[in-house]
Design a protein around this motif. Structure first.
Motif, PDB file in Angstrom:
ATOM      1  N   ILE A  30       0.686  -1.223  -0.004  1.00  0.00           N
ATOM      2  CA  ILE A  30      -0.004  -0.084   0.180  1.00  0.00           C
ATOM      3  C   ILE A  30       0.821   1.235  -0.041  1.00  0.00           C
ATOM      4  N   GLU A  31       0.659   2.215  -0.991  1.00  0.00           N
ATOM      5  CA  GLU A  31       1.555   3.316  -1.045  1.00  0.00           C
ATOM      6  C   GLU A  31       1.128   4.349  -0.250  1.00  0.00           C
ATOM      7  N   LYS A  32       1.790   5.344   0.107  1.00  0.00           N
ATOM      8  CA  LYS A  32       1.412   6.623   0.980  1.00  0.00           C
ATOM      9  C   LYS A  32       0.370   7.286  -0.022  1.00  0.00           C
ATOM     10  N   GLY A  33      -0.943   7.761   0.772  1.00  0.00           N
ATOM     11  CA  GLY A  33      -1.635   8.484  -0.002  1.00  0.00           C
ATOM     12  C   GLY A  33      -2.726   7.718  -0.608  1.00  0.00           C
ATOM     13  N   GLU A  34      -2.776   6.447  -0.350  1.00  0.00           N
ATOM     14  CA  GLU A  34      -3.819   5.524  -1.042  1.00  0.00           C
ATOM     15  C   GLU A  34      -4.912   5.531  -0.496  1.00  0.00           C
ATOM     16  N   TYR A  35      -6.099   5.181  -0.931  1.00  0.00           N
ATOM     17  CA  TYR A  35      -7.425   5.008  -0.214  1.00  0.00           C
ATOM     18  C   TYR A  35      -8.030   3.517  -0.632  1.00  0.00           C
ATOM     19  N   VAL A  36      -7.724   2.745   0.355  1.00  0.00           N
ATOM     20  CA  VAL A  36      -7.790   1.051   0.146  1.00  0.00           C
ATOM     21  C   VAL A  36      -9.004   0.720   0.928  1.00  0.00           C
ATOM     22  N   ALA A  37      -9.744  -0.380   0.179  1.00  0.00           N
ATOM     23  CA  ALA A  37     -10.733  -0.961   1.053  1.00  0.00           C
ATOM     24  C   ALA A  37     -10.334  -2.351   1.008  1.00  0.00           C
ATOM     25  N   LEU A  38     -10.438  -3.049   2.220  1.00  0.00           N
ATOM     26  CA  LEU A  38     -10.250  -4.596   2.493  1.00  0.00           C
ATOM     27  C   LEU A  38     -11.775  -5.014   2.460  1.00  0.00           C
ATOM     28  N   MET A  39     -12.133  -5.951   1.518  1.00  0.00           N
ATOM     29  CA  MET A  39     -13.317  -6.537   1.279  1.00  0.00           C
ATOM     30  C   MET A  39     -13.307  -7.804   1.427  1.00  0.00           C
ATOM     31  N   GLY A  40     -14.603  -8.623   2.247  1.00  0.00           N
ATOM     32  CA  GLY A  40     -14.510 -10.037   2.205  1.00  0.00           C
ATOM     33  C   GLY A  40     -15.857 -10.246   3.096  1.00  0.00           C
ATOM     34  N   ARG A 153     -18.457  10.876  13.615  1.00  0.00           N
ATOM     35  CA  ARG A 153     -17.786  12.131  13.339  1.00  0.00           C
ATOM     36  C   ARG A 153     -16.820  12.215  14.581  1.00  0.00           C
ATOM     37  N   VAL A 154     -17.349  12.194  15.641  1.00  0.00           N
ATOM     38  CA  VAL A 154     -16.510  12.666  16.832  1.00  0.00           C
ATOM     39  C   VAL A 154     -15.467  11.663  16.904  1.00  0.00           C
ATOM     40  N   ALA A 155     -15.735  10.149  16.720  1.00  0.00           N
ATOM     41  CA  ALA A 155     -14.717   9.226  16.606  1.00  0.00           C
ATOM     42  C   ALA A 155     -13.726   9.410  15.425  1.00  0.00           C
ATOM     43  N   ILE A 156     -13.903  10.043  14.403  1.00  0.00           N
ATOM     44  CA  ILE A 156     -13.090  10.324  13.214  1.00  0.00           C
ATOM     45  C   ILE A 156     -12.082  11.575  13.824  1.00  0.00           C
ATOM     46  N   ALA A 157     -12.625  12.554  14.428  1.00  0.00           N
ATOM     47  CA  ALA A 157     -11.993  13.713  15.103  1.00  0.00           C
ATOM     48  C   ALA A 157     -10.865  13.099  15.874  1.00  0.00           C
ATOM     49  N   ARG A 158     -11.399  12.204  16.824  1.00  0.00           N
ATOM     50  CA  ARG A 158     -10.435  11.573  17.832  1.00  0.00           C
ATOM     51  C   ARG A 158      -9.349  10.907  17.164  1.00  0.00           C
ATOM     52  N   ALA A 159      -9.595  10.031  16.235  1.00  0.00           N
ATOM     53  CA  ALA A 159      -8.636   9.432  15.414  1.00  0.00           C
ATOM     54  C   ALA A 159      -7.351  10.303  14.898  1.00  0.00           C
ATOM     55  N   LEU A 160      -8.087  11.454  14.594  1.00  0.00           N
ATOM     56  CA  LEU A 160      -6.923  12.417  13.610  1.00  0.00           C
ATOM     57  C   LEU A 160      -6.409  13.610  14.552  1.00  0.00           C
ATOM     58  N   VAL A 161      -6.868  13.621  15.750  1.00  0.00           N
ATOM     59  CA  VAL A 161      -6.226  14.732  16.585  1.00  0.00           C
ATOM     60  C   VAL A 161      -4.662  14.576  16.783  1.00  0.00           C
ATOM     61  N   ASN A 162      -4.183  13.429  16.863  1.00  0.00           N
ATOM     62  CA  ASN A 162      -2.723  13.178  16.833  1.00  0.00           C
ATOM     63  C   ASN A 162      -1.847  13.570  15.303  1.00  0.00           C
ATOM     64  N   ARG A 163      -2.665  13.723  14.408  1.00  0.00           N
ATOM     65  CA  ARG A 163      -2.394  14.206  13.174  1.00  0.00           C
ATOM     66  C   ARG A 163      -1.572  12.822  12.325  1.00  0.00           C
ATOM     67  N   PRO A 164      -2.220  11.696  12.600  1.00  0.00           N
ATOM     68  CA  PRO A 164      -1.439  10.648  11.994  1.00  0.00           C
ATOM     69  C   PRO A 164      -1.546  10.634  10.610  1.00  0.00           C
ATOM     70  N   PRO A 165      -0.504  10.080   9.705  1.00  0.00           N
ATOM     71  CA  PRO A 165      -0.729  10.098   8.440  1.00  0.00           C
ATOM     72  C   PRO A 165      -1.701   8.734   7.875  1.00  0.00           C
ATOM     73  N   VAL A 166      -1.830   7.897   8.613  1.00  0.00           N
ATOM     74  CA  VAL A 166      -2.498   6.795   8.281  1.00  0.00           C
ATOM     75  C   VAL A 166      -3.839   6.722   9.326  1.00  0.00           C
ATOM     76  N   ILE A 198      -6.035   6.152   3.807  1.00  0.00           N
ATOM     77  CA  ILE A 198      -6.970   5.553   4.225  1.00  0.00           C
ATOM     78  C   ILE A 198      -7.170   4.076   4.013  1.00  0.00           C
ATOM     79  N   ILE A 199      -7.419   3.187   4.990  1.00  0.00           N
ATOM     80  CA  ILE A 199      -7.521   1.627   4.894  1.00  0.00           C
ATOM     81  C   ILE A 199      -8.780   1.179   5.531  1.00  0.00           C
ATOM     82  N   LEU A 200      -9.700   0.897   4.924  1.00  0.00           N
ATOM     83  CA  LEU A 200     -10.926   0.586   5.666  1.00  0.00           C
ATOM     84  C   LEU A 200     -11.418  -0.909   5.400  1.00  0.00           C
ATOM     85  N   VAL A 201     -12.125  -1.652   6.400  1.00  0.00           N
ATOM     86  CA  VAL A 201     -12.466  -2.601   6.046  1.00  0.00           C
ATOM     87  C   VAL A 201     -13.951  -2.644   6.001  1.00  0.00           C
ATOM     88  N   THR A 202     -14.518  -3.468   5.039  1.00  0.00           N
ATOM     89  CA  THR A 202     -15.912  -3.329   4.924  1.00  0.00           C
ATOM     90  C   THR A 202     -16.480  -4.756   4.219  1.00  0.00           C
TER      91      THR A 202
END
Length: 228
Positions: A30-40, A153-166, A198-202
């Motif tokens: 997975i490259e930097k800046g990708e938007y990937v879905a893990l599906m199964g 949205r609160v959970a997303i804000a919490r995930a990003l507050v440390n300014r992580p790249p992933v 962004i890497i998401l499971v769905t």
């Protein structure tokens, strides 16, 4: 060099005298800046793979390189530091603290991972993230006073507050209605455009279609999309 490289990752759980293989040889990048879905389908191994990618679990065997670092050689404390610095997590169940305001929920990671940050600076960053996700007028509301979409949205804000790249998201729309799901996925798209990987499971096709690449997992193996 890819941001994430997996080589022949295997994960086996022992249930008494029985070994249950869940991942049976995963190789992907997975490259930097990708938007990937893990599906199964349920039981395919996608959540186990997510836990390994997010440094929440270790593989039984194989090599995992995160930004050039061999994760398997890191101690538990070193993996925790890597998570805190580079990775944000969003879960289906939100995992917000009850009887705690949205702002306090968002600021919580700063008190654990940025010891030298002042309460004023933490609050400033928390407010900025809540504004970013469209909740400037809900900062002092507790989770029970928020809709499911607002809680996510609160959970997303919490995930990003440390300014992580992933950003890792495990079934982020699983508890949301269709309209709210679209809004949350739009937010993910905007975050990706800003440079966050962004890497998401769905298991939902309509969610996976929002990603730029879909990795299909079946019976512990990747059947398509392993490489961009």
């Amino acid at each position: 060099m890819s941001l994430i490289e997996l080589h022949d990752i295997r994960k086996t759980y022992s249930l008494g005298e029985i070994d249950v293989p869940v991942l049976k040889g995963i190789t992907l990048s997975i490259e930097k800046g990708e938007y990937v879905a893990l599906m199964g389908a349920s039981g395919s191994g996608k959540s186990t793979l997510m836990n390994i990618l997010g440094c929440l679990d270790r593989p039984t065997s194989g090599d995992y390189l995160f930004d050039g670092r061999e994760v398997g050689r890191l101690s538990g404390d070193e993996r925790a530091k890597l998570r805190n610095k580079y990775i944000g997590f969003v879960f289906q169940s939100f995992n917000l603290l009850p009887r705690t305001s949205a702002l306090e929920n968002v600021c919580m990671p700063l008190y654990y991972t940025a010891g030298d940050i002042s309460s004023r600076e933490a609050a400033k960053r928390g407010r900025a993230m809540l504004e970013r996700v469209g909740l400037a007028d809900r900062m002092h509301h507790e989770p029970s006073q928020l809709s499911g979409g607002q809680q996510q949205r609160v959970a997303i804000a919490r995930a990003l507050v440390n300014r992580p790249p992933v950003l890792f998201a495990d079934e982020p729309t699983g508890n949301l209605d269709s309209k709210t799901s679209v809004e949350v996925m739009k937010l993910f798209e905007e975050l990706n455009q800003e440079g966050i990987t962004i890497i998401l499971v769905t298991h939902a096709t309509e969610v996976a279609d929002c990603a730029k690449r879909t990795i299909h997992i079946q019976d512990g193996l990747i059947v398509s999309g392993a490489f961009s």
